[in-house]
Write a protein that holds these residues in place. Sequence first.
Motif, short mmCIF file in Angstrom:
data_model
loop_
_atom_site.label_atom_id
_atom_site.label_comp_id
_atom_site.label_asym_id
_atom_site.label_seq_id
_atom_site.Cartn_x
_atom_site.Cartn_y
_atom_site.Cartn_z
N ARG A 74 -0.95 -1.98 10.84
CA ARG A 74 -2.18 -2.96 11.05
C ARG A 74 -3.36 -2.88 10.61
O ARG A 74 -3.64 -3.94 9.78
CB ARG A 74 -2.49 -2.68 12.59
N GLU A 75 -3.95 -1.68 9.86
CA GLU A 75 -5.02 -1.69 9.07
C GLU A 75 -4.67 -1.59 7.51
O GLU A 75 -5.72 -1.80 6.72
CB GLU A 75 -5.69 -0.25 9.49
N ALA A 76 -3.50 -1.64 7.49
CA ALA A 76 -3.34 -1.36 5.70
C ALA A 76 -3.62 -2.58 4.95
O ALA A 76 -4.33 -2.40 3.84
CB ALA A 76 -1.42 -1.61 5.70
N GLU A 77 -3.73 -3.82 5.43
CA GLU A 77 -4.26 -4.94 4.80
C GLU A 77 -5.95 -5.10 4.43
O GLU A 77 -6.13 -5.55 3.50
CB GLU A 77 -3.91 -6.12 5.34
N LYS A 78 -6.43 -4.14 5.08
CA LYS A 78 -7.81 -3.79 4.94
C LYS A 78 -7.98 -3.06 3.73
O LYS A 78 -9.17 -2.90 3.15
CB LYS A 78 -8.61 -3.34 6.08
N PHE A 79 -7.28 -2.36 3.18
CA PHE A 79 -7.29 -1.65 2.05
C PHE A 79 -6.80 -2.44 0.97
O PHE A 79 -5.91 -3.11 1.00
CB PHE A 79 -6.41 -0.30 2.09
N PRO A 80 -7.47 -1.87 -0.39
CA PRO A 80 -6.93 -2.55 -1.51
C PRO A 80 -5.38 -2.41 -1.90
O PRO A 80 -5.01 -1.29 -1.40
CB PRO A 80 -7.79 -1.89 -2.57
N ALA A 81 -4.86 -3.13 -2.67
CA ALA A 81 -3.36 -2.98 -3.20
C ALA A 81 -3.30 -1.44 -3.71
O ALA A 81 -4.08 -0.88 -4.49
CB ALA A 81 -2.79 -4.16 -4.07
N GLN A 82 -2.26 -0.88 -3.43
CA GLN A 82 -1.78 0.43 -4.03
C GLN A 82 -2.61 1.52 -3.34
O GLN A 82 -2.77 2.56 -3.82
CB GLN A 82 -1.97 0.52 -5.50
N ALA A 83 -3.60 1.21 -2.56
CA ALA A 83 -4.28 2.23 -1.69
C ALA A 83 -3.20 3.32 -1.07
O ALA A 83 -2.28 3.14 -0.73
CB ALA A 83 -5.16 1.70 -0.54
N ASN A 84 -3.83 4.74 -0.97
CA ASN A 84 -2.93 5.80 -0.38
C ASN A 84 -3.36 6.08 0.96
O ASN A 84 -4.37 6.34 1.06
CB ASN A 84 -3.21 6.70 -1.19
N LEU A 85 -2.24 5.76 1.69
CA LEU A 85 -2.60 6.06 3.08
C LEU A 85 -1.79 7.20 3.76
O LEU A 85 -0.38 7.07 3.44
CB LEU A 85 -2.25 4.62 4.01
N ARG A 109 0.77 -1.32 0.07
CA ARG A 109 0.09 0.20 0.01
C ARG A 109 1.02 1.29 0.02
O ARG A 109 2.11 0.98 0.62
CB ARG A 109 -0.74 0.19 1.10
N LYS A 110 0.40 2.45 -0.61
CA LYS A 110 1.30 3.36 -0.57
C LYS A 110 1.13 4.27 0.72
O LYS A 110 0.24 4.80 1.00
CB LYS A 110 0.94 4.41 -1.74
N ILE A 111 2.33 4.46 1.28
CA ILE A 111 2.28 5.13 2.76
C ILE A 111 2.80 6.65 2.51
O ILE A 111 4.09 6.57 2.04
CB ILE A 111 3.13 4.26 3.73
N PHE A 112 2.25 7.58 2.77
CA PHE A 112 2.78 8.81 2.69
C PHE A 112 2.89 9.34 4.20
O PHE A 112 1.76 9.52 5.10
CB PHE A 112 2.08 9.93 1.77
N LEU A 113 4.12 10.28 4.38
CA LEU A 113 4.28 10.56 5.89
C LEU A 113 4.08 12.24 5.92
O LEU A 113 5.08 12.85 5.16
CB LEU A 113 5.76 10.10 6.60
#
Lengths: 264, 390
Positions: free
Chosen positions: B357-368, B68-72
């Motif tokens: 922890r929550e990332a896997e609940k979002f579709p692949a390549q979701a932007n977080l 998933r795409k993680i932006f800080l």
Amino acid sequence: MNRFKQLFNEQQHAFIPFFTLGDPTPAKSLALIKAAVDAGCHALELGMPFSDPIADGPVIQASAKRALDAGVDFTVCLDLIAQIRQYTQIPIGMLMYYNLLFHRGVEVAYRELAAAGVDAILAVDVPLEESAQHQQLLQQHDLGAIYLLTPNTPESRAQQLLTYSTAFAYVVSDYGTTGVRDVIPQTTLQRLQTYRKLADTPLVVGFGINKPEQVQALFNAGANGAIIGSAIIKMIAADQHDITQAQTKIQELIGSCVEVVVTE
Amino acid sequence: MQPKYYGDFGGSFVPESLVQPLTEIEQAFADIKACADFQAEYENLLTQYAGRATPLTFAKNLSRILGRKIFLKREDLLHGGAHKTNNTIGQGLLAKRMGKKRIIAETGAGQHGVATAMIGALLGLPVEIYMGRVDVERQASNVKRMQLFGAKVHGVDSGSATLKDAINEAMRDWIANVEDTFYVFGSTVGPHPFPALVRYFQEIIGKEAREQILQQANVLPDAVFACVNGGSNAIGIFSRFIDDEKVQLFGAEAAGQGLSTDYHAATLEKGEQGVFHGMRSLFLQSASGQIEETHSICAGLDYPGVGPEHAYLQASKRATYLGVTDQEAVNAYRLLAEREGILAALESCHAVALALREAEKFPAQANLVVNLSGRGDKDLQNYFSHVENC
């Protein structure tokens, strides 16, 4: 008739000691309060101990902590009040931090306090703007309202607060939290005169008072009552293990303040 | 005018002596919003003194691991080392404008104390900071920083000697000195208008983050994560996404040693409604309504209450608040250091851990988007002693 109303109808001046309910233990607290009644005080102001009393100075904070450590909670307080009420018919005002009422459930809390024998409630952290429900519940249970008037309360607001204070108006003598002060500011005496012109509400002064000379000066300036809190609590703290000693000292102080009322 | 209530939460439950000062602050707050000079000075300090805008960093390595795409959002890079500076610059200017001669503040981890002391030095206002004795000891380097900036630091011994008690003491000081003193609240807590005022100065985080994610990803994020205690960094970043219902909002609160133990600060999950420190909100309290003590590895997440707007966002189901344990936060601290070369505050690592922890609940390549509210140098010792004890 509400006991505060009756008190101030019958006499011009009243001396009111403050105690934290259950300090240092429920049994000792009851003995101390009975001793105060025996010494002739005209009403009681009782605080229900709260973990975080932001309007109080270190002396009363420590007092609340002693009571909480001794297991005092709302139910214990109700029990103590009921026992005090059996012992005396003088008016009882409660000083409360609002969370204690709120958490008990307001519908229940006011009813229980009234049933135990309380005559008025001051909710320290409920200003007029937030007090619609507080007002309504006080009225519903025939409890008097007490509001604080502080040095920075504007005159127009003081007028309102005096009107809403059906038991008495609590005139805070100085900026700051509760605690003993050496001098009553001159401005406090002037404020009493201003308030007197605005309304007939009984004016009771508290915060920082610790001796009969100050009580006399306040009465001379137009106050109807004086509350001594921290000075008494200090005596309890000093002699918490020798409660008869504390009782004697407190009775002496109260006796000398009551004398101011009687001999005038 | 700002709302005084957020649903059932908020209000202004204060002793009479604070009613007038709060009314004056409310008025001054309304004035500055329409005052071009104030806004220009505020913006100038944010950019030229504090170093805004802070970047939104694409966390390449973490993203690869998670799919998933993680932006800080890098508030850790702000001058002072945390988002707190946004607020202290604003309130410091406000205090000055109101003619106050002295500013006071509470602090937990010391970040807000440092940010207030810094602004006091900059604006020439004497500063006094209240800090629980326990926090003075566990955040000694921040105490030194405050003192270097010229602030007087009062160690508070009452109660649990942490953040709640520091607020009590600061409020007592304010009650005694209302005429010439401005109390710079550090979070979106306290009586109205403080929750609204602090939010206002922290909205810059959300404003930038929104522009940056649209620029970098071309879409709004699927979710935004922030740590929550009082909740100012979270409200700041949430503020510009609240109206976009498709953007999920997550608050990470301190679950300490676990929600099933007594050692946590998870007010939103475990607290009850109450009225304290000027506001109606959620608080950790005993069966008889006494405010309880908290536990968290972070001094900055150690308050037994929460800002009223968060209580409202939870009640209205707009945001989700979940507990993150000390251990999860420590793991995230290490992971971020090892994979991205970033030392984030343990507080902020709660948000990182929740995103992991929550990332896997979002579709692949979701932007977080995750708000890194502060930097982690202050937690080095804490980190190593935790690791040694485990």
